[in-house]
Design an enzyme around this catalytic site. Structure first.
Site, PDB file in Angstrom:
ATOM      1  N   HIS A  24       0.799  -1.229   0.000  1.00 46.39           N
ATOM      2  CA  HIS A  24       0.000   0.000   0.000  1.00 46.39           C
ATOM      3  C   HIS A  24       0.839   1.289   0.000  1.00 46.39           C
ATOM      4  O   HIS A  24       0.723   2.148   0.857  1.00 46.39           O
ATOM      5  CB  HIS A  24      -1.123   0.002   1.035  1.00 46.39           C
ATOM      6  CG  HIS A  24      -0.793  -0.180   2.491  1.00 46.39           C
ATOM      7  ND1 HIS A  24       0.186   0.514   3.142  1.00 46.39           N
ATOM      8  CD2 HIS A  24      -1.374  -0.960   3.431  1.00 46.39           C
ATOM      9  CE1 HIS A  24       0.198   0.172   4.418  1.00 46.39           C
ATOM     10  NE2 HIS A  24      -0.733  -0.729   4.619  1.00 46.39           N
ATOM     11  N   HIS A  78      -6.082  -9.424  14.067  1.00 44.64           N
ATOM     12  CA  HIS A  78      -6.153  -8.164  13.297  1.00 44.64           C
ATOM     13  C   HIS A  78      -6.907  -8.456  12.009  1.00 44.64           C
ATOM     14  O   HIS A  78      -6.666  -9.492  11.371  1.00 44.64           O
ATOM     15  CB  HIS A  78      -4.704  -7.730  13.029  1.00 44.64           C
ATOM     16  CG  HIS A  78      -4.514  -6.461  12.281  1.00 44.64           C
ATOM     17  ND1 HIS A  78      -5.456  -5.476  12.188  1.00 44.64           N
ATOM     18  CD2 HIS A  78      -3.438  -6.005  11.584  1.00 44.64           C
ATOM     19  CE1 HIS A  78      -4.968  -4.471  11.474  1.00 44.64           C
ATOM     20  NE2 HIS A  78      -3.758  -4.776  11.079  1.00 44.64           N
ATOM     21  N   GLU A  80      -6.936  -6.687   9.122  1.00 39.16           N
ATOM     22  CA  GLU A  80      -6.415  -6.160   7.847  1.00 39.16           C
ATOM     23  C   GLU A  80      -6.195  -7.328   6.866  1.00 39.16           C
ATOM     24  O   GLU A  80      -5.829  -8.435   7.279  1.00 39.16           O
ATOM     25  CB  GLU A  80      -5.122  -5.360   8.076  1.00 39.16           C
ATOM     26  CG  GLU A  80      -4.789  -4.494   6.867  1.00 39.16           C
ATOM     27  CD  GLU A  80      -3.745  -3.410   7.138  1.00 39.16           C
ATOM     28  OE1 GLU A  80      -3.170  -3.370   8.243  1.00 39.16           O
ATOM     29  OE2 GLU A  80      -3.505  -2.605   6.213  1.00 39.16           O
ATOM     30  N   ASP A  82      -3.954  -8.376   4.935  1.00 40.09           N
ATOM     31  CA  ASP A  82      -2.702  -9.153   4.875  1.00 40.09           C
ATOM     32  C   ASP A  82      -2.685 -10.282   5.915  1.00 40.09           C
ATOM     33  O   ASP A  82      -1.858 -11.200   5.817  1.00 40.09           O
ATOM     34  CB  ASP A  82      -1.462  -8.254   5.011  1.00 40.09           C
ATOM     35  CG  ASP A  82      -1.536  -7.248   6.132  1.00 40.09           C
ATOM     36  OD1 ASP A  82      -2.648  -6.891   6.551  1.00 40.09           O
ATOM     37  OD2 ASP A  82      -0.467  -6.810   6.598  1.00 40.09           O
ATOM     38  N   HIS A 143      -1.864  -2.070  14.667  1.00 38.60           N
ATOM     39  CA  HIS A 143      -1.825  -0.853  13.894  1.00 38.60           C
ATOM     40  C   HIS A 143      -3.207  -0.381  13.460  1.00 38.60           C
ATOM     41  O   HIS A 143      -3.341   0.699  12.872  1.00 38.60           O
ATOM     42  CB  HIS A 143      -0.879  -1.140  12.713  1.00 38.60           C
ATOM     43  CG  HIS A 143      -1.243  -0.726  11.356  1.00 38.60           C
ATOM     44  ND1 HIS A 143      -1.692  -1.541  10.357  1.00 38.60           N
ATOM     45  CD2 HIS A 143      -1.190   0.511  10.832  1.00 38.60           C
ATOM     46  CE1 HIS A 143      -1.890  -0.861   9.265  1.00 38.60           C
ATOM     47  NE2 HIS A 143      -1.600   0.377   9.506  1.00 38.60           N
ATOM     48  N   ASP A 162       1.314  -6.718  14.029  1.00 43.29           N
ATOM     49  CA  ASP A 162       2.202  -5.872  13.226  1.00 43.29           C
ATOM     50  C   ASP A 162       3.424  -5.376  14.014  1.00 43.29           C
ATOM     51  O   ASP A 162       4.461  -5.060  13.414  1.00 43.29           O
ATOM     52  CB  ASP A 162       1.427  -4.654  12.708  1.00 43.29           C
ATOM     53  CG  ASP A 162       0.480  -5.012  11.575  1.00 43.29           C
ATOM     54  OD1 ASP A 162       0.839  -5.844  10.732  1.00 43.29           O
ATOM     55  OD2 ASP A 162      -0.631  -4.447  11.531  1.00 43.29           O
ATOM     56  N   TYR A 190       9.900  -0.156   8.653  1.00 50.68           N
ATOM     57  CA  TYR A 190       8.535  -0.601   8.953  1.00 50.68           C
ATOM     58  C   TYR A 190       7.884   0.334   9.985  1.00 50.68           C
ATOM     59  O   TYR A 190       6.757   0.786   9.811  1.00 50.68           O
ATOM     60  CB  TYR A 190       8.585  -2.039   9.483  1.00 50.68           C
ATOM     61  CG  TYR A 190       7.226  -2.648   9.676  1.00 50.68           C
ATOM     62  CD1 TYR A 190       6.619  -3.381   8.662  1.00 50.68           C
ATOM     63  CD2 TYR A 190       6.529  -2.495  10.866  1.00 50.68           C
ATOM     64  CE1 TYR A 190       5.357  -3.935   8.831  1.00 50.68           C
ATOM     65  CE2 TYR A 190       5.274  -3.036  11.053  1.00 50.68           C
ATOM     66  CZ  TYR A 190       4.698  -3.760  10.029  1.00 50.68           C
ATOM     67  OH  TYR A 190       3.452  -4.305  10.197  1.00 50.68           O
ATOM     68  N   HIS A 221       4.933 -10.059  10.509  1.00 51.03           N
ATOM     69  CA  HIS A 221       5.667  -9.835   9.259  1.00 51.03           C
ATOM     70  C   HIS A 221       7.166 -10.068   9.482  1.00 51.03           C
ATOM     71  O   HIS A 221       7.751  -9.494  10.406  1.00 51.03           O
ATOM     72  CB  HIS A 221       5.510  -8.395   8.771  1.00 51.03           C
ATOM     73  CG  HIS A 221       4.130  -8.046   8.315  1.00 51.03           C
ATOM     74  ND1 HIS A 221       3.564  -8.559   7.177  1.00 51.03           N
ATOM     75  CD2 HIS A 221       3.201  -7.206   8.844  1.00 51.03           C
ATOM     76  CE1 HIS A 221       2.347  -8.058   7.021  1.00 51.03           C
ATOM     77  NE2 HIS A 221       2.097  -7.249   8.028  1.00 51.03           N
TER      78      HIS A 221
HETATM   79 FE1  FEO Z   1      -1.965  -3.830   9.908  1.00 50.80          FE
HETATM   80 FE2  FEO Z   1       0.129  -6.296   8.686  1.00 50.80          FE
HETATM   81  O1  FEO Z   1      -1.499  -5.388   8.935  1.00 50.80           O
END
Ligand code: FEO
Length: 392
Positions: A24, A78, A80, A82, A143, A162, A190, A221
């Protein structure tokens, strides 16, 4: 594709995305990973799904250690995409495992993926899944508003979502198996591009972790932390407090070369006082790389040529991106090269208004190609910036 054991009965079953180069708007030259985990116990539990296009990797890694239909619980830390766009597929693979999430997670999962049978876990609550006990810690805005972490008491493993992540694809899983310089650089990039706006929330999250025995920070991640836990937590505390280093970054673009001459002379003035300085031409440098420099630098010097009575588009782009990430506690300085219409510096200030940066310097404007007097002014501008840095 196999699972990777990270503790007795706990496996990494995530997906590696070697080829993504844009997350993104964040350049990811080293790719990334979407980390999921499997806990084998009386009630086998999956921690997070992965990004939907990578679901096959998750499924194969799970199958390497257990029949997926034996999985009873899925913890969604989370919503999101991903980490959760594969959640419907995960539920189907497991034959309908019960999904657990935070209060806000329930609504966000519904809005993103449709109606799901989910149960809410309260902040600070615990759940026994057999010999393992999971503790849920809400970490709002680290996040997203729905984010939470899951801590496994018995093993000291924190599934930190995250937090502590990096966009760093690797065949290795732990921090003591990869180049530490690269790892910390990616962790800093990051933080600067994902976590930076949420300093107070990060501090709150770090306070919650203080009483925990942390043996592994299992981020969502990149690489997991087991050797450098104190160091990465210390860095997060410093960045969350918006601490900066006594250095500067010149972020600029140029049309016919005059803004570049100014950028280099300003940097020369800064360096002449012994202060480290980095120059980033916006059109040649990824936004995400620039943001790491911005996060660490006490002074951010933004330079633009005037185009059509306004800010050069690439500089407007990085200014907008920077403002959104709110690098509080930094000083900003503005410079501009123009032909016949002065006034772009005001637009540049307006652009950064609300970024949390302070403007203790007069703007510097030069018409057309800098002459000897203008060149001297650029150098002097740099020296003043350096002196401000040196004075604290
Ligand atoms: Fe806030 Fe890796 O997603």
């Amino acid at each position: 594709m196999d699972a990777v054991k990270i503790a007795d009965d706990i496996y990494w079953v995530g997906a590696i995305d070697w080829n993504t180069r844009n997350f993104h708007g964040y350049d990811t030259p080293r790719g990334t990973s979407y980390n999921s985990f499997l806990i084998l116990d009386e009630h086998p539990t999956l921690i997070d799904a992965v990004k939907a296009p990578f679901f096959t990797q998750l499924a194969q890694r799970i199958r390497s250690v257990i029949d997926p239909r034996k999985i009873e619980y899925i913890i969604s830390n989370h919503s999101e995409p991903d980490h959760a766009s594969g959640i419907r597929m995960a539920q189907a693979l497991t034959g309908g495992a019960q999904v657990f999430c935070s209060k806000m997670g329930k609504e966000n999962l519904r809005m993103n993926y449709g109606d799901l049978d989910v149960k809410v876990v309260e902040d600070g609550s615990e759940m026994k899944i057999g010999k393992h006990t999971l503790k849920f810690l809400y970490t709002q805005m680290v996040h997203w508003p729905d984010s939470m972490m899951t801590y496994v008491h018995e093993d000291g493993i924190l599934f930190s979502m995250d937090a502590f992540g990096q966009h760093f694809a690797s065949s290795k899983r732990f921090d003591d198996e990869v180049d530490e310089g690269v790892l910390f650089e990616e962790a800093e990039i990051y933080y600067a591009n994902i976590i930076l706006p949420y300093g107070p929330q990060v501090i709150k999250a770090l306070e919650m972790l203080k009483g925990l025995d942390l043996k592994v920070l299992a981020t969502a991640h990149g690489i997991l932390w087991r050797k450098n836990i104190d160091k990465i937590v210390g860095k997060y505390m410093a960045y969350a407090n918006y601490s900066t280093e006594p250095r500067a970054v010149v972020v600029f673009d140029t049309m016919w070369g005059s803004t570049q001459i100014m950028a280099e002379l300003i940097a020369d003035g800064i360096a002449s006082e012994g202060v480290p300085v980095q120059i980033c031409r916006v059109s040649d440098t990824p936004r995400s790389t620039i943001m790491r420099e911005v996060m660490m630098s006490r002074v951010v010097i933004l330079g633009s040529p005037t185009l059509n009575n306004g800010i050069f588009p690439s500089v407007a782009d990085i200014g907008t991106y920077m403002k959104g990430l709110r690098p509080k506690g930094h000083y900003a300085a503005i410079f501009n090269s123009y032909g016949w219409g002065a006034g772009t510096t005001k637009q540049m200030r307006d652009l950064l208004n609300g970024s949390g940066m302070e403007f203790p310097f007069d703007d510097l404007q030069v018409q057309f190609v800098p002459d000897e007097a203008a060149r001297a002014k650029c150098k002097e501008f740099g020296k003043k910036i350096a002196q401000k840095i040196l004075s604290g």
